[in-house]
Design a protein around this motif. Sequence first.
Motif, mmCIF file in Angstrom:
data_model
loop_
_atom_site.group_PDB
_atom_site.id
_atom_site.type_symbol
_atom_site.label_atom_id
_atom_site.label_comp_id
_atom_site.label_asym_id
_atom_site.label_seq_id
_atom_site.Cartn_x
_atom_site.Cartn_y
_atom_site.Cartn_z
ATOM 1 N N ALA A 90 -23.716 5.407 34.216
ATOM 2 C CA ALA A 90 -24.817 5.505 33.885
ATOM 3 C C ALA A 90 -25.533 4.430 32.846
ATOM 4 N N LEU A 91 -24.739 3.793 32.004
ATOM 5 C CA LEU A 91 -25.039 3.028 31.162
ATOM 6 C C LEU A 91 -25.689 1.662 32.004
ATOM 7 N N SER A 92 -24.908 1.345 33.203
ATOM 8 C CA SER A 92 -25.381 0.256 33.802
ATOM 9 C C SER A 92 -26.964 0.189 34.127
ATOM 10 N N PHE A 93 -27.520 1.426 34.189
ATOM 11 C CA PHE A 93 -28.917 1.456 34.576
ATOM 12 C C PHE A 93 -29.763 1.406 32.874
ATOM 13 N N GLY B 171 -33.558 0.737 34.777
ATOM 14 C CA GLY B 171 -33.506 0.794 36.195
ATOM 15 C C GLY B 171 -32.484 -0.382 36.653
ATOM 16 N N LEU B 172 -32.938 -1.164 37.554
ATOM 17 C CA LEU B 172 -32.125 -2.117 37.800
ATOM 18 C C LEU B 172 -32.500 -3.338 37.311
ATOM 19 N N GLN C 183 -30.759 -7.268 38.139
ATOM 20 C CA GLN C 183 -31.565 -8.493 38.327
ATOM 21 C C GLN C 183 -31.236 -9.579 37.250
ATOM 22 N N ARG C 184 -30.960 -9.389 36.031
ATOM 23 C CA ARG C 184 -30.640 -10.313 35.051
ATOM 24 C C ARG C 184 -29.250 -11.197 35.510
ATOM 25 N N GLY D 256 -25.088 -2.209 28.071
ATOM 26 C CA GLY D 256 -25.552 -1.650 29.450
ATOM 27 C C GLY D 256 -25.442 -3.066 30.325
ATOM 28 N N TYR D 257 -25.660 -4.094 29.894
ATOM 29 C CA TYR D 257 -25.486 -5.222 30.869
ATOM 30 C C TYR D 257 -24.152 -5.550 31.107
ATOM 31 N N SER D 258 -23.030 -5.143 30.373
ATOM 32 C CA SER D 258 -21.434 -5.408 30.525
ATOM 33 C C SER D 258 -21.299 -4.325 31.533
#
Length: 307
Positions: free
Chosen positions: A52-55, A68-69, A73-74, A278-280
């Motif tokens: 969930a945190l990845s989004f 979202g994505l 994208q980053r 989130g990014y990790s």
Amino acid sequence: MTTETITRAPAVHSRGNRKQARRNTLIGWTFILPNFLGFLAFTLIPVLAAFALSFMEWTSFSAPRWVGLANFQRMVQSDTFWVALRNTVAYALGHVPLTMALALVLALLLNRKLKGIGFFRVAIFFPYITSLVAVAVVWNMLFSPDSGPINQFLHAVGVAEAPGWTSSSDWAMPAVIITSVWRDMGYYMILYLAGLQAIPTELYEAAEVDGASPWQRFWNVTLPSLRPTTFFVVVMLTVSSFKVFDLIVVMTNGGPGRATTVLSQLIYQEGIGDGKFGYSSAISLVLFVIVLTVTVLQFKLQQRRER
């Protein structure tokens, strides 16, 4: 005995069986529940939370926010991510085949009934249960460019410019691979040894009667019989290679530069180091998908071979 008593007896017996079955089920759950709760609290819930945190965008200074994505994208646009992915694949391509080959060779050499053979088996297996930090520190000393025994030996045999090993961007990854192979080969040697000892001796006797040479017996009897063991070893080695973290952190900390930075270390740096949870989490999800895909492909190939 009356007719009513006869008809009631099976019903009482059936209720007794159901009660006993419920009791057995309850006893079974009391054994399973502690382990299941641990799995739920420390594995399943964190995995779902990471998904969930990845989004989301969530840092140490802000509340979670749905993006979202954007994290993916980053990631695609990040040069560091691609460097870490390339290093992870390079480590796996070096670690898996070398460990498999050496483990099989050692198992073949130690699959003999000789006096004192147990000592050599234990000696080769011992590095696997040794503290990984201790292993990394010792090998760092061995790989020291100036005073390490390895470079001193290379100088003694006429090598003018010995490798810089962990201080060189070209040789740091080979140094890590050598260390990990040395540490892990003992464990997989034990697996291969168990597989060799499970091969019926009648197969070798029949091949010898047919005039098969030692190489032919190895190629046509030993290797096919070890196929289930080899498949298990490949899967385990692949998963562990893609998850490598602690050895690289202690030996090189991802350096020099980004020469040994791998995905698991990048996840740690972005999440724990920089607080970009989130990014990790997005990077960890990509790593999970890569490992899952490789594992499924390995299972598919194994099933095709068995057909």
